[in-house]
Motif scaffolding. Sequence first.
Motif, PDB file in Angstrom:
ATOM      1  N   GLY A 101       0.816  -1.209   0.000  1.00 61.29           N
ATOM      2  CA  GLY A 101       0.000   0.000   0.000  1.00 61.29           C
ATOM      3  C   GLY A 101       0.848   1.256   0.000  1.00 61.29           C
ATOM      4  O   GLY A 101       0.528   2.235  -0.687  1.00 61.29           O
ATOM      5  N   PHE A 104       2.305   1.710  -3.603  1.00 68.22           N
ATOM      6  CA  PHE A 104       1.326   2.219  -4.565  1.00 68.22           C
ATOM      7  C   PHE A 104       0.918   3.659  -4.265  1.00 68.22           C
ATOM      8  O   PHE A 104       0.527   4.389  -5.173  1.00 68.22           O
ATOM      9  CB  PHE A 104       0.079   1.334  -4.579  1.00 68.22           C
ATOM     10  N   ALA A 105       1.022   4.096  -3.022  1.00 67.30           N
ATOM     11  CA  ALA A 105       0.596   5.446  -2.663  1.00 67.30           C
ATOM     12  C   ALA A 105       1.706   6.473  -2.787  1.00 67.30           C
ATOM     13  O   ALA A 105       1.466   7.603  -3.229  1.00 67.30           O
ATOM     14  CB  ALA A 105       0.046   5.446  -1.233  1.00 67.30           C
ATOM     15  N   PHE A 116      -1.727  -1.664 -10.060  1.00 65.72           N
ATOM     16  CA  PHE A 116      -2.639  -1.564  -8.919  1.00 65.72           C
ATOM     17  C   PHE A 116      -4.042  -2.012  -9.297  1.00 65.72           C
ATOM     18  O   PHE A 116      -4.682  -2.787  -8.562  1.00 65.72           O
ATOM     19  CB  PHE A 116      -2.660  -0.123  -8.410  1.00 65.72           C
ATOM     20  N   THR A 161      -4.268  -4.193   0.702  1.00 65.19           N
ATOM     21  CA  THR A 161      -3.411  -3.240  -0.022  1.00 65.19           C
ATOM     22  C   THR A 161      -4.178  -1.982  -0.371  1.00 65.19           C
ATOM     23  O   THR A 161      -3.676  -0.856  -0.227  1.00 65.19           O
ATOM     24  CB  THR A 161      -2.873  -3.898  -1.296  1.00 65.19           C
ATOM     25  N   ARG A 165      -3.284   1.676   1.032  1.00 67.92           N
ATOM     26  CA  ARG A 165      -2.966   2.706   0.037  1.00 67.92           C
ATOM     27  C   ARG A 165      -3.826   3.945   0.253  1.00 67.92           C
ATOM     28  O   ARG A 165      -3.321   5.080   0.239  1.00 67.92           O
ATOM     29  CB  ARG A 165      -3.184   2.164  -1.371  1.00 67.92           C
TER      30      ARG A 165
END
Length: 283
Positions: A101, A104-105, A116, A161, A165
Amino acid sequence: MPRTASTVGGLTRAVGRSLGIVVLVVAAVTALGPLLWTLTTSLRTPAESFTNPPQWLPLHPDFSNYAAVFEQIPIGRFFLNSVIVTLLIVAGQTVTCMLSGYAFAMLKFPGRNAIFFAFLATMMVPLQTIIIPVFVIVRYMGLSDSLGSLVIPALGSAFGTFLMRQYFLQMPKELGEAATIDGASYFQVFSLVYARMAGPAIATLAILNFSGFWAEFYRPLIFLQTQDNYTLPLGLVGLQGNLGTGSISVVLAGVVLAMIPSVLLFIFAQRYFIEGITAGSFR
């Protein structure tokens, strides 16, 4: 006229609040009704369990049903297996979902959004459609009929996740940039800055995972054959007896015992759960 409009507006709001309360009460009764029936039936004799009309409160509470649970099945062993499996999955998913997470963030890399969304698409695939390939992989890994067959395949989670995120997206990137300027590595920025701020999201993920995997029945039914390895939901089936001839009161007494850890966890951690769900729902 303004006073009349204000009065009508106040009356409308009062009626709206009253209707909202009524809807919430009906929803609460609907949700708690089966739980109350389970609890009260576990205190009845088998003969009282099927009276018509049903009696919500047992006239003569019979606590011997709970003693019968311990006599008929090794519930302590099943409880320990469930604790081991659930805690390992909760810990594993917390670590993997926090890392993925955060990546992806906060991190920029080619194809981040495409990966994602492809990852999220796995949430649309029912477990029943992939259980055979997972079973084959588990067997080739030498984990058949072991607690590891339940833990290893569940260490990753698309939902977890997504939840982490969304929570990391709420956090100011300036904190990470400041730490980077001070010489912190990517992992140090994650572990020393952002991970320490993600307590509510971690609690939410842990509660959801604990409740889900503590009550899981399908995968243990497929992967486990030896009774000593049974988790609690699978082991409770033994209370039904041969061809379902067991006492329904004893079965529900076992169900009540199995629910206690999840209920206690939610009671003591509900503040973090609500905070995490609320914060992770907005950007």
